[in-house]
Scaffold this active site. Sequence first.
Site, PDB file in Angstrom:
ATOM      1  N   HIS A 107     -22.014  25.385   5.397  1.00  0.00           N
ATOM      2  CA  HIS A 107     -22.301  25.906   4.049  1.00  0.00           C
ATOM      3  C   HIS A 107     -21.205  26.884   3.646  1.00  0.00           C
ATOM      4  CE1 HIS A 107     -24.641  27.457   0.664  1.00  0.00           C
ATOM      5  NE2 HIS A 107     -24.323  28.685   1.089  1.00  0.00           N
ATOM      6  N   CYS A 110       0.826  -1.211   0.000  1.00  0.00           N
ATOM      7  CA  CYS A 110       0.000   0.000   0.000  1.00  0.00           C
ATOM      8  C   CYS A 110       0.858   1.258   0.000  1.00  0.00           C
ATOM      9  CB  CYS A 110      -0.921  -0.003   1.217  1.00  0.00           C
ATOM     10  SG  CYS A 110      -1.888   1.510   1.396  1.00  0.00           S
TER      11      CYS A 110
END
Length: 465
Positions: free
Chosen positions: A444, A43
Amino acid sequence: MKEISCRLLVIGAGPGGYVCAIRAGQLGIDTVIVEAGQVGGACLNVGCIPSKALIHVAGEYEKVAGLAAGDSPLGIGLSDPSFDLSRAVEWKDGIVGRLTTGVSGLLKKAKVKIVHGHARFRDGKTVEVESETGRQVIRAENVVIATGSRPSELSGLPFGGKIISSSEALSLTALPGSLAVLGAGYIGLELGMAFARLGTSVTIVEAEERILPRYDPELTRPVEKRLGELGVELMLGARARGLSSREGVLLVETAQGEEARLACDNVLVTVGRRPVTDGWGREELVLDMDGRFIRVDEGCQTSMRGIYAIGDVTGEPMLAHRAMAQGEMVAEIVAGHRRLWDKRCIPAVCFTDPEIVTVGLSPEEAREAGREIRVAQFPFTANGRAMTMQAEEGFVRIVARADNHLVLGIQAVGHGVAELSSAFALALEMGARLEDIAGTIHAHPTQGEAFHEAALRALGHPLHI
């Protein structure tokens, strides 16, 4: 011959092995880890980290090339972009080096003894290691097998010469003009798309009738669309038969049963990985097998007392974070803690363009399990942050029980959705219901708002669609 005794021996220093050893050391367990190659395993050295580095390079180059072509709506322009793969590989290798050095440091900090060499079982408690400094014998009360996996070969197309695995693809120093990729799973598509974005002519050959066969078609549709935009040729329902001995072209049997001849600089074989169950003396043990894999129970215990197995050698999903979680758990079990393995909340991420994330059950899997479900999705075309990043392709989808609204699965496809995987996994791990996600205030403007809106939509009252 040197002899070492320890309470825990870990064979393999990949993600599962080194995490197991570090956690064991933290718990005060006398631990030895044996690794023949570099710590970090496939990996870190030739897989997850290097491939994501190449994908990032490809994305950055594509942006620059787009600006040079003068097709940016942002009012940005430049000219004459260039690309040097050898420098990119050098940068990638630098990252790998920093991480492997870091892992070695963490093992030493946890007081884990590192032995470099090839390990081989003599019996269930004794392992012999051939190293550069000679032969060592390690006797352990508990042993963890974390030998990982290697790329699978195709009969008639063994690795060598122009036929390469993902490992060699990540170490190329010159960009191939043309590349044939065998296999349209996540490894083949991630690397194939990266090379295509760098300017290589890419053809993908897949035996199944669609790309990413393990993912549902709704998630893979945006990826297939993007492949077309990149000019990648897809040959579905086709099989590679070998290389022409004289011309070196790839021979492919098409879905219509005809022979196609592909001239290419390299053939990248990405038809999966197989567990490393040979070369370390498995024949000296009495381990129950589950097909190609070592059979383990919910505590990763094998059929032999005191011998555990973790990671790719134990089966699907063959993911680094699965191996890490298993390794941490086994260390705590050896320390006397009560732990059980539950794989239901493991996220799977496909780093294609756009990215795909899945956690838990898909709608089809939930229905096959006999569940009555609610399914809702929210498109990124209605998400302000996605618009500002020119990343409106894709959506977030939630699958929940119809009766009590317990979330069973979450999926997403879109730019950067890999970073939403933690929130998705946490929702399932904590047993969230639709109301929990809908009642959580999401910042947001973020792509995470699509997660919130999908839950609202499943409840019947979305706000922004």
